[in-house]
Design a protein around this motif. Structure first.
Motif: not given
Ligand code: AR6
Length: 173
Positions: A33-34, A124-125, A24, A31, A10
């Protein structure tokens, strides 16, 4: 000596001079890791990001760019925020993903960071597959002079990504 390694874990609990955030362009949280970094850092991180938006990047941080803030309550001195290309929106250029690593390392060198920890930016996203995300990360980092940086650590949240990064690091030898 300059070390590059990859661990499963983590990012929010990794002690390092600089932790990299896969943000972003708004820099105002999200969402993945941000979200985890903002939650662990406390409100000082969001406030610092608002300052960046008010001063340095009023229209948001461009894809492939990076900017540093203090790290709030995180076990680090700085968070370096960067914006990966969003593959799901047609941003498929690997050079833009490589630029995230290059610009973060440029800033880490400027700050005098000796240890830097990265997540798998874009994996991820933003939809980058693990082998590509890992290869681009490792090659961009290896190509950077990293003056004064003793260790770059990739902190991966799941085993497929951890394996992909270990394979990419192995490919350097
Ligand atoms: N430590 C390490 N890695 C993590 C953690 C953590 N605590 N949490 C998630 N990951 P993502 P992106 C992994 O989606 O693809 C955000 O909403 C995750 O499993 O965080 O660049 C931003 O605000 C994945 O492997 O970043 C943007 O809108 C990797 O971190 C957008 O997502 C990156 O996944 C950015 O998307």
């Amino acid at each position: 000596m300059q070390i590059m390694d990859a661990v499963r874990g983590d990012l929010t609990t990794q002690p390092a001079d600089a932790l990299v955030n896969a943000a972003n362009s708004t820099l105002l949280g999200g969402g993945g890791v941000d979200g985890a970094l903002h939650a662990a850092a406390g409100p000082a991180l969001l406030e610092a990001c608002r300052q960046v938006r008010a001063t340095q990047w009023p229209d948001g941080l461009p894809v492939g760019e990076a900017v540093a803030t203090p790290a709030g309550l995180l076990p680090a001195r700085w968070v370096i925020h960067t914006v990966g290309p969003n593959r799901n929106r047609g941003q498929v250029e690997e050079t833009q993903l490589a630029s995230c690593y290059t610009r973060c390392l440029d800033i880490a060198v400027e700050l005098g960071a000796r240890t830097v920890a990265f997540p798998a930016i874009g994996a991820g996203a933003y939809g980058w597959d693990a082998p590509t995300a890992a290869r681009v990360a490792v090659l961009a980092t290896a190509a950077h002079p990293r003056t004064g940086i003793e260790r770059v650590r990739f902190v991966l949240f799941n085993e497929p990504l951890h394996t992909a990064f270990l394979d990419a690091l192995q490919g350097l030898i």
